[in-house]
Motif scaffolding. Sequence first.
Motif, PDB file in Angstrom:
ATOM      1  N   GLY A   5      -4.293   0.530  -7.034  1.00 26.68           N
ATOM      2  CA  GLY A   5      -3.015  -0.120  -7.259  1.00 26.68           C
ATOM      3  C   GLY A   5      -3.074  -1.383  -8.092  1.00 26.68           C
ATOM      4  O   GLY A   5      -4.119  -1.823  -8.558  1.00 26.68           O
ATOM      5  N   ARG A   6      -1.884  -1.971  -8.265  1.00 29.83           N
ATOM      6  CA  ARG A   6      -1.745  -3.185  -9.059  1.00 29.83           C
ATOM      7  C   ARG A   6      -0.985  -4.229  -8.254  1.00 29.83           C
ATOM      8  O   ARG A   6      -0.606  -4.005  -7.130  1.00 29.83           O
ATOM      9  N   GLY A   7      -0.793  -5.385  -8.848  1.00 28.75           N
ATOM     10  CA  GLY A   7      -0.072  -6.450  -8.155  1.00 28.75           C
ATOM     11  C   GLY A   7      -1.030  -7.534  -7.727  1.00 28.75           C
ATOM     12  O   GLY A   7      -1.536  -8.303  -8.553  1.00 28.75           O
ATOM     13  N   ASN A   8      -1.327  -7.575  -6.432  1.00 24.26           N
ATOM     14  CA  ASN A   8      -2.219  -8.631  -5.936  1.00 24.26           C
ATOM     15  C   ASN A   8      -3.667  -8.150  -5.823  1.00 24.26           C
ATOM     16  O   ASN A   8      -4.481  -8.782  -5.164  1.00 24.26           O
TER      17      ASN A   8
ATOM     18  N   ASN B 233      -7.397  -7.820  -6.287  1.00 25.00           N
ATOM     19  CA  ASN B 233      -8.395  -8.815  -6.702  1.00 25.00           C
ATOM     20  C   ASN B 233      -9.662  -8.093  -7.143  1.00 25.00           C
ATOM     21  O   ASN B 233     -10.574  -7.876  -6.343  1.00 25.00           O
ATOM     22  N   ASP B 234      -9.718  -7.727  -8.418  1.00 20.26           N
ATOM     23  CA  ASP B 234     -10.852  -6.974  -8.942  1.00 20.26           C
ATOM     24  C   ASP B 234     -12.137  -7.790  -8.892  1.00 20.26           C
ATOM     25  O   ASP B 234     -13.204  -7.271  -8.594  1.00 20.26           O
ATOM     26  N   ALA B 235     -12.023  -9.096  -9.170  1.00 21.37           N
ATOM     27  CA  ALA B 235     -13.214  -9.953  -9.187  1.00 21.37           C
ATOM     28  C   ALA B 235     -13.868 -10.009  -7.812  1.00 21.37           C
ATOM     29  O   ALA B 235     -15.095  -9.950  -7.683  1.00 21.37           O
ATOM     30  N   LEU B 236     -13.040 -10.122  -6.757  1.00 23.20           N
ATOM     31  CA  LEU B 236     -13.592 -10.167  -5.394  1.00 23.20           C
ATOM     32  C   LEU B 236     -14.239  -8.838  -5.023  1.00 23.20           C
ATOM     33  O   LEU B 236     -15.343  -8.810  -4.469  1.00 23.20           O
ATOM     34  N   ALA B 237     -13.571  -7.736  -5.341  1.00 27.31           N
ATOM     35  CA  ALA B 237     -14.115  -6.418  -5.006  1.00 27.31           C
ATOM     36  C   ALA B 237     -15.448  -6.183  -5.706  1.00 27.31           C
ATOM     37  O   ALA B 237     -16.402  -5.673  -5.110  1.00 27.31           O
ATOM     38  N   GLU B 238     -15.540  -6.566  -6.975  1.00 28.41           N
ATOM     39  CA  GLU B 238     -16.788  -6.385  -7.714  1.00 28.41           C
ATOM     40  C   GLU B 238     -17.879  -7.295  -7.162  1.00 28.41           C
ATOM     41  O   GLU B 238     -19.039  -6.883  -7.036  1.00 28.41           O
TER      42      GLU B 238
ATOM     43  N   VAL C  92     -21.184   1.406   3.538  1.00 29.34           N
ATOM     44  CA  VAL C  92     -19.780   1.160   3.844  1.00 29.34           C
ATOM     45  C   VAL C  92     -18.996   1.284   2.543  1.00 29.34           C
ATOM     46  O   VAL C  92     -19.393   0.720   1.519  1.00 29.34           O
ATOM     47  N   ILE C  93     -17.906   2.049   2.557  1.00 28.46           N
ATOM     48  CA  ILE C  93     -17.021   2.163   1.393  1.00 28.46           C
ATOM     49  C   ILE C  93     -15.736   1.409   1.716  1.00 28.46           C
ATOM     50  O   ILE C  93     -14.983   1.800   2.617  1.00 28.46           O
ATOM     51  N   LEU C  94     -15.509   0.321   1.018  1.00 30.99           N
ATOM     52  CA  LEU C  94     -14.328  -0.512   1.232  1.00 30.99           C
ATOM     53  C   LEU C  94     -13.266  -0.140   0.203  1.00 30.99           C
ATOM     54  O   LEU C  94     -13.450  -0.342  -0.999  1.00 30.99           O
ATOM     55  N   ALA C  95     -12.152   0.419   0.648  1.00 31.49           N
ATOM     56  CA  ALA C  95     -11.034   0.771  -0.229  1.00 31.49           C
ATOM     57  C   ALA C  95      -9.936  -0.277  -0.038  1.00 31.49           C
ATOM     58  O   ALA C  95      -9.477  -0.496   1.084  1.00 31.49           O
ATOM     59  N   THR C  96      -9.531  -0.917  -1.118  1.00 34.43           N
ATOM     60  CA  THR C  96      -8.576  -2.017  -1.001  1.00 34.43           C
ATOM     61  C   THR C  96      -7.579  -2.005  -2.153  1.00 34.43           C
ATOM     62  O   THR C  96      -7.894  -1.565  -3.257  1.00 34.43           O
ATOM     63  N   ASP C  97      -6.387  -2.503  -1.882  1.00 34.10           N
ATOM     64  CA  ASP C  97      -5.359  -2.618  -2.916  1.00 34.10           C
ATOM     65  C   ASP C  97      -5.062  -4.071  -3.246  1.00 34.10           C
ATOM     66  O   ASP C  97      -4.163  -4.350  -4.039  1.00 34.10           O
ATOM     67  N   GLY C  98      -5.767  -5.017  -2.626  1.00 30.72           N
ATOM     68  CA  GLY C  98      -5.426  -6.406  -2.904  1.00 30.72           C
ATOM     69  C   GLY C  98      -6.323  -7.404  -2.223  1.00 30.72           C
ATOM     70  O   GLY C  98      -7.420  -7.088  -1.755  1.00 30.72           O
TER      71      GLY C  98
ATOM     72  N   MET D 201       0.837  -1.215   0.000  1.00 29.14           N
ATOM     73  CA  MET D 201       0.000   0.000   0.000  1.00 29.14           C
ATOM     74  C   MET D 201       0.866   1.257   0.000  1.00 29.14           C
ATOM     75  O   MET D 201       0.361   2.357   0.068  1.00 29.14           O
ATOM     76  N   TYR D 202       2.189   1.102  -0.076  1.00 21.61           N
ATOM     77  CA  TYR D 202       3.083   2.258   0.017  1.00 21.61           C
ATOM     78  C   TYR D 202       3.176   3.040  -1.294  1.00 21.61           C
ATOM     79  O   TYR D 202       3.429   4.241  -1.285  1.00 21.61           O
ATOM     80  N   SER D 203       3.025   2.375  -2.454  1.00 23.17           N
ATOM     81  CA  SER D 203       3.280   3.019  -3.735  1.00 23.17           C
ATOM     82  C   SER D 203       2.296   4.168  -3.971  1.00 23.17           C
ATOM     83  O   SER D 203       1.194   4.185  -3.417  1.00 23.17           O
ATOM     84  N   PRO D 204       2.666   5.149  -4.821  1.00 22.63           N
ATOM     85  CA  PRO D 204       1.838   6.344  -5.021  1.00 22.63           C
ATOM     86  C   PRO D 204       0.417   6.056  -5.484  1.00 22.63           C
ATOM     87  O   PRO D 204      -0.487   6.842  -5.208  1.00 22.63           O
ATOM     88  N   ASP D 205       0.205   4.942  -6.227  1.00 20.66           N
ATOM     89  CA  ASP D 205      -1.138   4.648  -6.725  1.00 20.66           C
ATOM     90  C   ASP D 205      -1.975   3.862  -5.723  1.00 20.66           C
ATOM     91  O   ASP D 205      -3.080   3.428  -6.054  1.00 20.66           O
TER      92      ASP D 205
END
Length: 358
Positions: free
Chosen positions: A127-130, A132-137, A89-95, A1-5
């Motif tokens: 962000g990118r990497g891990n 999980n777009d399918a889970l978030a959707e 609830v707004i869930l913000a996630t990077d992975g 979660m450190y990267s700028p995006d």
Amino acid sequence: MYSPDKLPLLKQSLSMLARQLRPQDRVSIVAYAGSAGLVLPPTTGDRQGEILAALEQLQAGGSTNGGEGIQLAYAMARQAFVEDGVNRVILATDGDFNVGTVDQNSLETLVADQRQSGIALTTLGFGRGNYNDALAEKLANVGNGNHAYIDSAQEARKVLVEEMGSTLLTIAQDVKIQIEFNPAQVSEYRLIGYENRVLAREDFDNDKVDAGEIGAGHEVTALYELTPTGSGADRLPPLRYGAQAPSPAPGLDNEVAHLKLRYKRPGEDISRLIETPVRASQLASAPGPSLRFAAAVAGFADLLRGGSRFDGWGWDAVLAEARSMRGDDANGTRSGFEQLVQDARTLVDPDATAAVSR
């Protein structure tokens, strides 16, 4: 979660949303790095300084205990519940979630149970990497909410400021669309996209089957590829035992299709039905700019999948169509799409050269 995006963009995005809050709004912030923790208890929207300071305190951690974070977030939403208001609830996630409740079925059950209490779930991906777009959707879908991927400050402004009503204010739940084509007019048809939204025919009238939500000001575009009966452009070989195109029923010869839409008003359990025929006399002789741009987007999606479904639509054709339909483009969305196509082209087809100039 450190990267700028990731975390920096998340803070910037939610700060935009915080500045839109009103005194009657309430917001709380929960972090779920490693273990879930309350960063900001329910706070009214006019205390923006406290909200922005709490956002600034967020720090990246190692593991991601999304399940525990969601549970605490729902607890705060219940504590600050506004009767007849928008509770979300707004869930913000990077992975992916990698500690605590990580099983997708368990997470979906948790979110679906909370949906019944009148609290919806919106998911924002970063962000990118891990990631999980399918889970978030999927979580947003079962939570009677929506999902967006935020990759820039421009996209954050679009989702959380310009389209805040459609993102946060649901006006119709379990929206289902069914269209029946008249075989006397249409010999073949294909829905483009929406593979993860297709329902069985019998589920259209079943109010117990969950479907998508529509927000205020939200527009949905569905593209169909049609082959007119008798045009000779059929893609599929004739069936050995297939019947000839039927003669139209009396009074239906001018109908191309029949459209049905079911939806529930927020808080209601019984759906309402809207239906209307689509007549040949209502069809335009040529598509408008918005539909042509949508077709370019569909062509781009097909190219990312290998380009097997649209004859003659290569990278140059998609770019040319998008550029010719750019229009006013005040917020730069369409020009941003053009850049996305060009960037993707260099990755998918690096040996090709663009034949279309700006």
